[in-house]
Design a protein around this motif. Structure first.
Motif: not given
Length: 224
Positions: A118-142
């Motif tokens: 549950l978030v407040d998106p009124s300022n256009g930015r939101i913190p997200l919780r991201i889980a990487n369940l793999t055994s290797f490094e992963s990259t999220l691109y812009k």
């Protein structure tokens, strides 16, 4: 509940205005005293409000988008078997939303998961919780689309039994037989000549096929 002075920013212009603080759904309402002192003119036919020397195009709340895509702000490296909080951006103007629910859009079998929140998106930015369940490094691109932000208007503040300064909220129970929010207008416009039985049947079709309808214009794609 009291009064307070706040700065109002409209089209990069700022005024100071006194507001009465009340328990109402709207985040703020500009009253007669502001409209009078700033020589405001409201043009209902053309949906325009003139404040001093500039015009603002008005929009009905029912026409405002209630669902927005959420994308990563920058490239992020996710360590293996870990959870990371990243900052994301709302794609579109969500300044009219105060309470919204984050809904992941990745497939359930995806090993990169986004947590509901549950978030407040009124300022256009939101913190997200991201889980990487793999055994290797992963990259999220812009600008990778990670989730959707849905208007949540059934929020109820409850008593904080822990006696801390933090507020505690829960989501009110929704009625199972209701038409999905983004199809309410379609349903109302389609039932004028239907019998009660036909209305129930139509409601069932809309509920079952809700994902076939775009939630907002931001979901509509394009064809070549």
């Amino acid at each position: 509940m009291g009064q307070a002075d706040f700065n109002i920013k409209i089209n990069d212009k700022i005024w100071k205005q006194r507001f009465v603080i009340a328990e109402i759904d709207a985040p703020a309402i500009i009253g007669y005293n502001f409209l009078y002192s700033k020589n405001c003119k409201l043009d209902i036919r053309h949906s325009k409000l003139t404040i001093e020397d500039f015009e603002i195009v008005c929009q009905k709340e029912s026409q405002m988008s209630s669902i927005f895509k959420i994308a990563s702000e920058q490239n992020v490296i996710l360590p293996p078997n870990s959870e990371t909080i990243i900052m994301s951006k709302v794609l579109g103007d969500s300044s009219h939303l105060m309470d919204a629910m984050i809904e992941p859009i990745m497939k359930q079998d995806n090993e990169i998961l986004v947590a509901r929140a549950l978030v407040d998106p009124s300022n256009g930015r939101i913190p997200l919780r991201i889980a990487n369940l793999t055994s290797f490094e992963s990259t999220l691109y812009k600008s990778t689309c990670l989730a959707e932000c849905h208007l949540c208007d059934n929020i109820l503040e409850i008593e904080n039994t822990e006696r801390t300064s933090r507020k505690v909220f829960k989501i009110k129970d929704s009625k199972a037989d209701e038409v999905p929010e983004h199809l309410v207008t379609l349903f109302k416009n389609s039932i004028s000549n239907l019998t009660e039985e036909q209305r129930i049947q139509l409601k069932g079709v809309l509920k079952r096929q809700a994902e076939a309808f775009a939630n907002s214009k931001n979901e509509l794609g394009s064809t070549a």
